[in-house]
Design a protein around this motif. Structure first.
Motif, PDB file in Angstrom:
ATOM      1  N   TRP A   1       0.814  -1.344  -0.130  1.00  0.00           N
ATOM      2  CA  TRP A   1       0.044   0.134   0.051  1.00  0.00           C
ATOM      3  C   TRP A   1       0.759   1.319  -0.051  1.00  0.00           C
TER       4      TRP A   1
ATOM      5  N   ARG B   1      -8.771   6.423   1.084  1.00  0.00           N
ATOM      6  CA  ARG B   1      -9.496   5.137   1.256  1.00  0.00           C
ATOM      7  C   ARG B   1     -10.306   4.986   0.152  1.00  0.00           C
TER       8      ARG B   1
ATOM      9  N   THR C   1      -7.645  -1.391   4.419  1.00  0.00           N
ATOM     10  CA  THR C   1      -8.383  -1.263   5.468  1.00  0.00           C
ATOM     11  C   THR C   1      -8.297   0.164   6.363  1.00  0.00           C
ATOM     12  N   GLU C   2      -9.198   0.514   7.136  1.00  0.00           N
ATOM     13  CA  GLU C   2      -8.932   1.729   7.585  1.00  0.00           C
ATOM     14  C   GLU C   2      -7.711   1.692   8.739  1.00  0.00           C
ATOM     15  N   LYS C   3      -7.468   0.330   9.276  1.00  0.00           N
ATOM     16  CA  LYS C   3      -6.370   0.337  10.260  1.00  0.00           C
ATOM     17  C   LYS C   3      -4.947   0.254   9.484  1.00  0.00           C
TER      18      LYS C   3
END
Length: 130
Positions: free
Chosen positions: A26, A45, A52-54
């Motif tokens: 990412w 996002r 994922t947000e995390k």
């Protein structure tokens, strides 16, 4: 400019050190998205389907600690935070441009079969591999 768990002195070469900073799926995509314009968390996002947000939050914190990303919190109601590239992040994106060009030429469209090989195909991805 801080570092998060880096291993100074343990690098074999500059590529090793750079990969430690941008390693994973990412981070380079976050750099690419922020190269277009500063973004809020939700915008990033949406630009990166599947993240994922995390993971996004974690990577942004790491990239901020590494001096690649600037986090600007505006004193507004509701709170607004934007992320942008620092000059160091811009220079890293510039260094990655030849890699992107290689991918476009050799994977996305450089040969008739390029970009057409899928994981489920019985085609060795390493020359000479069976």
């Amino acid at each position: 400019m801080g570092t998060t768990g880096r291993r100074p002195g343990a690098y074999v070469c500059g590529i090793d050190a750079a990969m430690d900073v941008i390693g994973g799926k990412w981070k380079v995509l976050i750099l690419w998205a922020l190269n277009e314009r500063p973004c809020r968390f939700g915008e990033l996002r949406r630009e990166l389907p599947g993240i994922t947000e995390k993971v996004l939050a974690s990577h942004l914190r790491e990239m901020e600690a590494d001096g690649l990303v600037h986090r600007e919190a505006y004193d507004e109601v509701p709170p607004r935070v934007e992320y942008s590239l620092t000059p160091r992040g811009v220079s890293l994106n510039e260094a990655l441009e030849p890699l992107g060009a290689w991918g476009r030429a050799n994977v996305l469209g450089g040969s008739p079969a390029a970009g057409q090989v899928r994981e489920d195909h019985d085609v060795p991805l390493v020359p000479g591999a069976a």
